[in-house]
Design an enzyme around this catalytic site. Structure first.
Site, PDB file in Angstrom:
ATOM      1  N   TYR A 199      47.233  12.404  17.423  1.00 25.85           N
ATOM      2  CA  TYR A 199      47.516  11.084  16.865  1.00 25.85           C
ATOM      3  C   TYR A 199      48.464  10.258  17.734  1.00 25.85           C
ATOM      4  O   TYR A 199      48.820   9.138  17.374  1.00 25.85           O
ATOM      5  CB  TYR A 199      48.117  11.223  15.478  1.00 25.85           C
ATOM      6  CG  TYR A 199      47.119  11.592  14.392  1.00 25.85           C
ATOM      7  CD1 TYR A 199      45.823  12.001  14.698  1.00 25.85           C
ATOM      8  CD2 TYR A 199      47.473  11.526  13.057  1.00 25.85           C
ATOM      9  CE1 TYR A 199      44.925  12.347  13.715  1.00 25.85           C
ATOM     10  CE2 TYR A 199      46.568  11.868  12.051  1.00 25.85           C
ATOM     11  CZ  TYR A 199      45.303  12.281  12.392  1.00 25.85           C
ATOM     12  OH  TYR A 199      44.412  12.625  11.408  1.00 25.85           O
ATOM     13  N   LYS A 232      46.874  26.651  15.491  1.00 24.31           N
ATOM     14  CA  LYS A 232      45.605  27.110  16.054  1.00 24.31           C
ATOM     15  C   LYS A 232      45.856  27.678  17.447  1.00 24.31           C
ATOM     16  O   LYS A 232      45.118  27.411  18.411  1.00 24.31           O
ATOM     17  CB  LYS A 232      44.602  25.951  16.093  1.00 24.31           C
ATOM     18  CG  LYS A 232      43.146  26.398  16.297  1.00 24.31           C
ATOM     19  CD  LYS A 232      42.601  27.222  15.149  1.00 24.31           C
ATOM     20  CE  LYS A 232      41.133  27.557  15.373  1.00 24.31           C
ATOM     21  NZ  LYS A 232      40.614  28.472  14.330  1.00 24.31           N
ATOM     22  N   ASP A 286      42.964  27.342   9.776  1.00 29.35           N
ATOM     23  CA  ASP A 286      41.811  27.446   8.894  1.00 29.35           C
ATOM     24  C   ASP A 286      42.034  28.491   7.808  1.00 29.35           C
ATOM     25  O   ASP A 286      41.613  28.304   6.654  1.00 29.35           O
ATOM     26  CB  ASP A 286      40.522  27.728   9.680  1.00 29.35           C
ATOM     27  CG  ASP A 286      40.707  28.641  10.872  1.00 29.35           C
ATOM     28  OD1 ASP A 286      41.726  28.506  11.560  1.00 29.35           O
ATOM     29  OD2 ASP A 286      39.830  29.486  11.114  1.00 29.35           O
ATOM     30  N   ASP A 336      48.125  16.093   8.513  1.00 27.73           N
ATOM     31  CA  ASP A 336      47.418  15.022   7.814  1.00 27.73           C
ATOM     32  C   ASP A 336      46.348  15.607   6.891  1.00 27.73           C
ATOM     33  O   ASP A 336      46.206  15.220   5.729  1.00 27.73           O
ATOM     34  CB  ASP A 336      46.784  14.094   8.852  1.00 27.73           C
ATOM     35  CG  ASP A 336      46.174  12.849   8.234  1.00 27.73           C
ATOM     36  OD1 ASP A 336      46.496  12.527   7.072  1.00 27.73           O
ATOM     37  OD2 ASP A 336      45.374  12.191   8.918  1.00 27.73           O
TER      38      ASP A 336
END
Length: 340
Positions: free
Chosen positions: A123, A175, A209, A233
Site C-alpha cells: 500500500y 507470509k 492464511d 486491511d
C-alpha cells in the site's frame, strides 16, 4: 480546558452519523471543542480538492481528528484520501478493536485487537506499468516496501499496547514462508523484540492464511494480532465480521505527531439522507479518542450506554435488524447517559 479536535463529517452518511456522535459526546460531558473541515468528494465539489490545505493545516495544529467516512472520487486520478492522510501525518499504527455487542450472533464474547502497519508494504503505492514491444501496459509491477525502521515501530507499538491494556498475547501474522525477505524481516524482528517482553506478554507467529482460517474456527485463541499493511486491511474486515460487520468497527490511526479516529466502514451513499445509518462505529472511534486523551469517565459512560442500547434492542437501526432510525438510536443512547 477542552481539547480542540478537527472534525471531518465526511461524505454520504458521514454528516448524519457525525451529528449523532457529537450530540452523544456532549451529553456525556466530554471536554471537546470542534474545528470543522472537509475532505473527500464533499471537498472536491466545494473547493476542487479532495484534501484541502485548510484541512491538513487544521490537523497539523490540533494533532487530533475525528473523521467520518470519505469517498475517494472515481475516475479522477486521486488516490485514496484515507491513505493520503495516513502518509501525510505518518500515522503508522492502525488500531482496530472488535468486541461482541450484539448477542445471539455466530460468536459470543469476542474481544480482539488488530494492529496494522499503516504506511508501508504494497500500500505504499510504489507501482508502475512495464512496456513490452508496442504494448505500454504489458505488465504491471508493485513493490512491497518494508523497512527495518517501520517494522520495529509497529511491533513495539503492538507489544506496548498489549502491556498497557492488560492483553496476554501478541500474534504476528505473516507470509515469511514465501516472501522470505519482506515478511522474513517482519518475522525476524518480531521474534527479537518478543524477547524483551518475556514474562509480560506471550508471543506467537502464524502464517497469514492459517490465521484467517483459525479466526473463523477458533477466534478465542487470539488476543492482539499484528501484521503488515495489506494483510491487516484484510484481517480487520474479517474480525469485524465476527461481531456483526463494519457497522460496529472503529479504527484509530496513530502517529508520533497526530492521531485520526474514524469509522472503518464506507460512506454508504445508497442510504445517505434516509436517516437510518448506524452511528455506532464512529461513536466507538470517538470513545477511543477520549481514552487517548485521558478522558476516561465520559468514555466509559458512553461505552456503557451504547452497549445497553444495543443489548436491549432499543431503537436499533436496520443493519442491526431493528426498525429504528439514526435519530431514535441516538435518543436511546442519550437517554441512558442522562440516567447514569
Amino acid at each position: 480546558m477542552p481539547e480542540t479536535v478537527t472534525l471531518i463529517p465526511g461524505d454520504g452518511i458521514g454528516p448524519e452519523i457525525t451529528a449523532s456522535v457529537v450530540r452523544i459526546l456532549e451529553a456525556a460531558g466530554a471536554q471537546l471543542q470542534w474545528e470543522e473541515q472537509i475532505a473527500g468528494e464533499t471537498a472536491l465539489k466545494q473547493v476542487g480538492d479532495p484534501l484541502p490545505k485548510a484541512t491538513i493545516d487544521s490537523i497539523k495544529k490540533n494533532r487530533l481528528a475525528l473523521k467520518g467516512p470519505l469517498s475517494t472520487p472515481s475516475g479522477t486520478g486521486f488516490r485514496s484520501i484515507n491513505v493520503a492522510l495516513r502518509q501525510e501525518f505518518e500515522l503508522y499504527a492502525n488500531v482496530r478493536p472488535v468486541r461482541t455487542l450484539v448477542v445471539g450472533g455466530r460468536y459470543e464474547d469476542i474481544d480482539l485487537v488488530l494492529v496494522r502497519e499503516n504506511t508501508e508494504g504494497l500500500y505504499s503505492g510504489v507501482e508502475h506499468y512495464i512496456g513490452i514491444g508496442s504494448d505500454p501496459r504489458a505488465a504491471a509491477e508493485s513493490v512491497m516496501l518494508v523497512t527495518r525502521f517501520g517494522v520495529n515501530r509497529i511491533l513495539r507499538y503492538a507489544f506496548e499496547y498489549a502491556v498497557k491494556h492488560g492483553r496476554k498475547k501478541v500474534t504476528l501474522a505473516h507470509k515469511a514462508n514465501i516472501l522470505k525477505y519482506t515478511q522474513g524481516l517482519f518475522l525476524d524482528m518480531g521474534r527479537e523484540i518478543a524477547k524483551e517482553y518475556e514474562g509480560k506478554v506471550e508471543f506467537e507467529d502464524r502464517i497469514i492464511d492459517a490465521t484467517a482460517m483459525l479466526l473463523v474456527m477458533d477466534p478465542y485463541r487470539f488476543d492482539v494480532i499484528v501484521c503488515e499493511n495489506m494483510f491487516g486491511d484484510i484481517l480487520s474486515d474479517q474480525i469485524a465480521g465476527l461481531v456483526g460487520g463494519l457497522g460496529l468497527a472503529p479504527g484509530a490511526n496513530i502517529g508520533e505527531n497526530a492521531a485520526i479516529f474514524e469509522a472503518v466502514h464506507g460512506s454508504a451513499p445508497d442510504i445517505a439522507g434516509k436517516g437510518v445509518a448506524n452511528p455506532s462505529a464512529l461513536l466507538m472511534a470517538a470513545v477511543m479518542m477520549l481514552d487517548h486523551l485521558g478522558q476516561k469517565e465520559p468514555a466509559q459512560r458512553i461505552r456503557t450506554a451504547l452497549e445497553a442500547t444495543i443489548r436491549e434492542n432499543d431503537s436499533l437501526t436496520p443493519d442491526l435488524k431493528g426498525s429504528g432510525t439514526t435519530q431514535t438510536f441516538t435518543d436511546a443512547v442519550v437517554r441512558r447517559l442522562g440516567s447514569s
